[in-house]
Design a protein around this motif. Structure first.
Motif, PDB file in Angstrom:
ATOM      1  N   VAL A  99       0.524  -1.091   0.134  1.00  0.00           N
ATOM      2  CA  VAL A  99      -0.180  -0.057  -0.239  1.00  0.00           C
ATOM      3  C   VAL A  99       0.843   1.405  -0.615  1.00  0.00           C
ATOM      4  N   THR A 100       1.940   1.165   0.536  1.00  0.00           N
ATOM      5  CA  THR A 100       2.781   2.644   0.954  1.00  0.00           C
ATOM      6  C   THR A 100       3.596   2.962  -0.343  1.00  0.00           C
ATOM      7  N   ASN A 101       4.230   2.205  -1.588  1.00  0.00           N
ATOM      8  CA  ASN A 101       4.918   2.785  -2.112  1.00  0.00           C
ATOM      9  C   ASN A 101       4.101   2.127  -3.662  1.00  0.00           C
ATOM     10  N   LEU A 102       2.855   1.369  -4.227  1.00  0.00           N
ATOM     11  CA  LEU A 102       2.572   0.658  -4.582  1.00  0.00           C
ATOM     12  C   LEU A 102       3.950  -0.437  -5.366  1.00  0.00           C
ATOM     13  N   MET A 103       4.245  -0.642  -5.083  1.00  0.00           N
ATOM     14  CA  MET A 103       5.425  -2.036  -5.302  1.00  0.00           C
ATOM     15  C   MET A 103       4.767  -3.159  -4.871  1.00  0.00           C
ATOM     16  N   PRO A 104       5.387  -4.730  -5.458  1.00  0.00           N
ATOM     17  CA  PRO A 104       5.478  -5.976  -5.203  1.00  0.00           C
ATOM     18  C   PRO A 104       5.661  -5.822  -3.809  1.00  0.00           C
ATOM     19  N   LEU A 105       5.086  -6.494  -3.003  1.00  0.00           N
ATOM     20  CA  LEU A 105       5.790  -7.810  -2.137  1.00  0.00           C
ATOM     21  C   LEU A 105       6.953  -8.475  -2.732  1.00  0.00           C
ATOM     22  N   ASP A 106       7.818  -8.332  -1.606  1.00  0.00           N
ATOM     23  CA  ASP A 106       8.791  -8.869  -2.289  1.00  0.00           C
ATOM     24  C   ASP A 106      10.412  -9.900  -1.269  1.00  0.00           C
ATOM     25  N   THR A 107       9.406 -10.169  -0.557  1.00  0.00           N
ATOM     26  CA  THR A 107       9.945 -11.100   1.124  1.00  0.00           C
ATOM     27  C   THR A 107      10.656 -12.755   0.462  1.00  0.00           C
ATOM     28  N   GLY A 108      10.792 -12.593  -0.730  1.00  0.00           N
ATOM     29  CA  GLY A 108      10.959 -13.737  -1.393  1.00  0.00           C
ATOM     30  C   GLY A 108      10.137 -15.605  -1.394  1.00  0.00           C
ATOM     31  N   CYS A 109       9.408 -15.677  -0.949  1.00  0.00           N
ATOM     32  CA  CYS A 109       8.904 -16.285  -0.075  1.00  0.00           C
ATOM     33  C   CYS A 109       7.403 -16.218  -1.192  1.00  0.00           C
ATOM     34  N   ASP A 110       6.429 -17.228  -1.316  1.00  0.00           N
ATOM     35  CA  ASP A 110       5.126 -17.735  -1.657  1.00  0.00           C
ATOM     36  C   ASP A 110       4.428 -16.008  -1.295  1.00  0.00           C
ATOM     37  N   ASP A 111       4.382 -15.515   0.165  1.00  0.00           N
ATOM     38  CA  ASP A 111       3.027 -14.901   0.542  1.00  0.00           C
ATOM     39  C   ASP A 111       4.116 -13.318  -0.403  1.00  0.00           C
ATOM     40  N   ASP A 112       4.684 -13.574  -1.679  1.00  0.00           N
ATOM     41  CA  ASP A 112       3.986 -12.860  -2.213  1.00  0.00           C
ATOM     42  C   ASP A 112       3.318 -12.784  -3.134  1.00  0.00           C
ATOM     43  N   TRP A 113       2.837 -13.744  -3.224  1.00  0.00           N
ATOM     44  CA  TRP A 113       1.931 -13.535  -4.153  1.00  0.00           C
ATOM     45  C   TRP A 113       0.413 -14.231  -3.497  1.00  0.00           C
ATOM     46  N   CYS A 114      -0.342 -14.115  -4.192  1.00  0.00           N
ATOM     47  CA  CYS A 114      -2.248 -14.111  -4.162  1.00  0.00           C
ATOM     48  C   CYS A 114      -2.803 -14.440  -5.252  1.00  0.00           C
ATOM     49  N   PRO A 115      -3.854 -15.696  -4.632  1.00  0.00           N
ATOM     50  CA  PRO A 115      -4.792 -15.568  -5.857  1.00  0.00           C
ATOM     51  C   PRO A 115      -5.691 -14.629  -6.846  1.00  0.00           C
ATOM     52  N   ALA A 116      -5.686 -15.166  -7.907  1.00  0.00           N
ATOM     53  CA  ALA A 116      -6.665 -13.787  -8.936  1.00  0.00           C
ATOM     54  C   ALA A 116      -7.985 -13.454  -8.261  1.00  0.00           C
ATOM     55  N   GLY A 117      -8.648 -14.450  -7.310  1.00  0.00           N
ATOM     56  CA  GLY A 117     -10.055 -13.882  -7.189  1.00  0.00           C
ATOM     57  C   GLY A 117     -10.334 -15.385  -8.269  1.00  0.00           C
ATOM     58  N   HIS A 118     -11.711 -15.566  -8.135  1.00  0.00           N
ATOM     59  CA  HIS A 118     -12.403 -16.695  -8.955  1.00  0.00           C
ATOM     60  C   HIS A 118     -13.326 -16.192  -9.969  1.00  0.00           C
ATOM     61  N   GLY A 119     -12.750 -15.159 -10.487  1.00  0.00           N
ATOM     62  CA  GLY A 119     -13.276 -14.327 -11.582  1.00  0.00           C
ATOM     63  C   GLY A 119     -12.168 -14.535 -12.433  1.00  0.00           C
ATOM     64  N   ASP A 120     -10.965 -15.085 -12.185  1.00  0.00           N
ATOM     65  CA  ASP A 120     -10.049 -15.666 -13.423  1.00  0.00           C
ATOM     66  C   ASP A 120     -10.098 -16.777 -13.660  1.00  0.00           C
ATOM     67  N   PHE A 121     -11.427 -17.981 -12.624  1.00  0.00           N
ATOM     68  CA  PHE A 121     -11.874 -19.108 -13.686  1.00  0.00           C
ATOM     69  C   PHE A 121     -11.803 -18.980 -15.211  1.00  0.00           C
ATOM     70  N   TYR A 122     -11.975 -18.104 -15.830  1.00  0.00           N
ATOM     71  CA  TYR A 122     -12.921 -17.440 -17.321  1.00  0.00           C
ATOM     72  C   TYR A 122     -11.387 -17.721 -18.354  1.00  0.00           C
ATOM     73  N   SER A 123     -10.570 -16.557 -17.885  1.00  0.00           N
ATOM     74  CA  SER A 123      -9.345 -16.931 -18.755  1.00  0.00           C
ATOM     75  C   SER A 123      -8.341 -17.752 -18.126  1.00  0.00           C
TER      76      SER A 123
END
Length: 388
Positions: A164-188
């Protein structure tokens, strides 16, 4: 900025995202620093009972007619389960689908048992399609080809979490940096995996989609018959809100057009109104029916445009934004969508340890066709798990 976008694009490609999904994320990410058009609350009209359709009463001639149409088209339908979740809210760390739900059977065991019973009863081979996450895919891929069911897997996309602070991606080097794209991602994701074309080639024209933890969301022959008979290309099952459902996405008319409103999209000044079950009396069960030929056309013509949801979370004490979309928001993209009111018995997700404890108790029984039934000992609380 362009140099950073190149780095981010390469990072997402290594994670397995396709160009379309990377472009979508980067467009949403760029828009974070821009002023967004606020939701005009004056244009929001909650769905009322007169706007929703329903299946005819069981035993009526109309019901029997839709039942017959549904049976005729049942072999052209596939069951899709959203299967990306962990069991953390139920006190575990394994994929939710593998948690023991009842009598030694996992959620996935029961869902497969329900589908196998339906197929045997009707002499068909309706396939099971699992939309997995990177967390669950390694587990479910082991069962493909090892059951009497036709089972297909594809993986839901993941997006970088944004600080939130700088709009840069979280960069901890682990899977916590990533999140599911939401179930709307089903279509694509279905399309980019090749499964959309694969299902169509197999003669599958319709899919019924629901959450893996909702054991009450079995195939409804009558709803399928209604979809075919009335030529709907998208149907969303909704049911009446209780105080336990105040955060659920609600069907609305926005500027006169059907849409889905998620709580993350509601201005703070109107949250109380949104959570009023008398004002917004329906919520989306996430039981969704889709005409695959209509979906293919929308994607080919680039007309499947889902609203972006900016969901705020705290990860490792860092406030982040997750860019997501909602599957039910497809309501606004299809040519002939419908909202169908269903009984509460078709919505029985198991989300907490308390839900799981009740399900495992003698308040519920599991029959030979893997249906779960409430017994006389079942508690009458509206917060309880309720099954057919």
């Amino acid at each position: 900025m362009k140099q950073f976008e190149t780095i981010l694009r390469e990072r997402m490609a290594r994670r397995g995202l396709k160009k379309y999904d990377i472009d979508f994320f980067l467009s949403a990410w760029r828009g974070m620093s821009e002023e967004t058009t606020p939701l005009d609350w004056q244009q929001v009209t909650p769905f009322s009972p007169s706007m929703a359709c329903r299946t005819p009463d069981p035993g009526s001639s109309d019901f029997e007619r839709l039942h017959a149409i549904g049976l005729e088209h049942l072999s052209r339908c596939a069951i899709v389960k959203l299967n990306g979740g962990r069991s953390t809210t139920m006190g575990g760390q394994v994929p939710k689908c593998m948690v023991e739900a009842k009598d030694g059977h996992s959620f996935l065991d029961i869902l497969m048992g329900q589908l196998l019973a339906t197929n045997n009863r009707n002499g068909i081979e309706m396939p099971l399609v699992l939309m997995n996450s990177f967390f669950t895919d390694h587990v479910t891929e082991k069962i493909v080809g090892k059951t009497p069911l036709v089972i297909m897997n594809f993986i839901q996309n993941e997006y970088p979490r944004i600080r939130v602070t700088n709009l840069m991606p979280l960069d901890t080097g682990c899977d916590d940096d990533w999140c599911p794209a939401g179930h709307g991602d089903f279509y694509s994701s279905l399309a980019s995996s090749g499964l959309l074309d694969g299902l169509l080639d197999l003669g599958i024209d319709y899919v019924f989609i629901s959450n893996v933890d909702n054991l009450a969301a079995e195939i409804s022959v009558e709803i399928l018959g209604q979809m075919v008979n009335e030529k709907h290309d998208f149907m969303m099952e909704v049911t009446r809100k209780t105080t336990a459902d105040i955060k659920g996405g609600a069907p609305i008319l926005y500027d006169g057009q059907p849409s889905l409103l998620e709580i993350a999209q509601v201005p703070a000044a109107h949250i109380e109104n949104f959570q009023n079950i008398d004002s917004f009396s329906y919520f989306n069960t996430n039981n969704i029916w889709v005409d695959l030929r209509a979906l293919k056309k929308l994607l080919t013509e680039s007309r499947l445009s889902l609203p972006i949801i900016r969901n705020r979370k705290i990860i490792r004490d860092i406030e982040v934004i997750q860019i997501e979309t909602a599957m039910g928001a497809g309501l606004q993209c299809f040519n002939k969508p419908a909202i169908i009111e269903v009984p509460r018995s078709r919505f029985a997700p198991v989300k907490t340890e308390a839900d799981l404890t009740r399900l495992r108790s003698d308040a519920y029984i599991l029959d030979g066709d893997y249906h779960i039934h409430a017994t006389e000992k079942s508690c009458s609380s509206t917060n309880d798990v309720v099954y057919n």
